[in-house]
Each structure stands twice: as structure tokens, then as C-alpha cells.
Design a protein around this motif. Structure first.
Motif, PDB file in Angstrom:
ATOM      1  N   GLU A  48       0.830  -1.209   0.000  1.00 31.10           N
ATOM      2  CA  GLU A  48       0.000   0.000   0.000  1.00 31.10           C
ATOM      3  C   GLU A  48       0.867   1.262   0.000  1.00 31.10           C
ATOM      4  N   GLU A  81       0.497  -7.512  -2.490  1.00 33.95           N
ATOM      5  CA  GLU A  81      -0.377  -6.463  -1.962  1.00 33.95           C
ATOM      6  C   GLU A  81      -0.696  -5.424  -3.035  1.00 33.95           C
ATOM      7  N   TRP A  85      -4.370  -4.541  -4.610  1.00 34.60           N
ATOM      8  CA  TRP A  85      -4.866  -3.162  -4.588  1.00 34.60           C
ATOM      9  C   TRP A  85      -5.283  -2.723  -5.988  1.00 34.60           C
ATOM     10  N   ASN A  89      -9.172  -1.773  -7.007  1.00 38.21           N
ATOM     11  CA  ASN A  89      -9.447  -0.393  -7.391  1.00 38.21           C
ATOM     12  C   ASN A  89      -9.540  -0.204  -8.899  1.00 38.21           C
TER      13      ASN A  89
END
Length: 134
Positions: A48, A81, A85, A89
């Protein structure tokens, strides 16, 4: 004179250090243009964090501290990760992601600047000894 001796030691970054590099990358990215490469350093310890660095316009995210703290497997974890993400998104690539949250991607750059400042102020909390008592 011995009190002034330089003691060699390595100080690794902490995730809390990411805020400032994100802010300045977001501001500088549109001013420098695509011909200048930018690297986000300090505070990138998870996928992130790397996504945030790319969102504001970094070309790369430096993760040396995370790798030194957690070993080479940290890279695999961060990549996973980031993939999750991107999928969640609805980004199809890192290229599509890069710079989409920089100051240059908004209509009113002044509003962007104020919003970042206000967000920073809201993130502050007083130490317990400064909190008012009832």
C-alpha cells in the motif's frame, strides 16, 4: 574529545516517514514533467505504501529498509499487496496508476494543496499529558 566520536550505525526508515515524500512528490511531479524520473524513499514498508508513492507520481518506490528488516520475502509480499490493490481499485496497470493522484491531476491545484494540509492537521493528536482534563 572522545564524546564527539562518530559511531557508525544504520538507521532504517519507519512507515511514519512516508508522509513528506508523498506530499512533495505529488507537488513536484507535474512541475518537473515526465522527462524527470522520481523515486520515493523513506517509509515504504508494504504494498500500500508503494501504491501511494506511485499514485502521487513516483517512477519507483525504494524499499531497502523493508527488505533489510523483513528479508527478501518482503518484496514478494509487497508485489502481491500491490496486485490486490490494483485489482480492487480497477487499475489495469502501474502505468495507469502512476501520477493519478498528483497535484497535476486535479483541476484546482490550490485546493489540492489545502486538502493535503488539512489532512495533515487532522492526523495530529496531542500527547496524553497535553489533553484537557474533565
Amino acid at each position: 574529545l572522545e564524546d564527539l566520536a562518530v559511531v557508525p550505525r544504520v538507521t532504517l526508515s519507519h512507515p511514519s516517514e512516508l508522509r513528506l515524500p508523498l506530499r512533495w512528490t505529488a507537488i513536484l511531479r507535474p512541475q518537473l514533467g515526465p522527462e524527470v524520473s522520481m523515486a520515493a524513499t523513506s517509509g515504504i514498508h508494504c504494498g500500500e505504501d508503494a501504491v501511494k508513492a506511485l499514485l502521487v507520481g513516483s517512477d519507483v518506490a525504494m524499499t531497502a529498509s523493508a527488505v533489510l528488516k523483513n528479508g527478501a520475502e518482503a518484496i514478494e509480499r509487497m508485489e502481491q499487496e500491490m496486485r490486490e490493490w490494483l485489482e480492487e481499485n480497477e487499475y489495469s496497470s502501474v502505468t495507469q496508476l502512476r501520477g493519478s493522484a498528483s497535484q497535476g491531476s486535479v483541476e484546482d491545484p490550490g485546493s489540492f494543496e489545502r486538502a493535503q494540509y488539512i489532512r495533515t492537521l487532522h492526523s495530529w493528536s496531542a500527547p496524553p499529558n497535553l489533553m484537557p482534563t474533565a
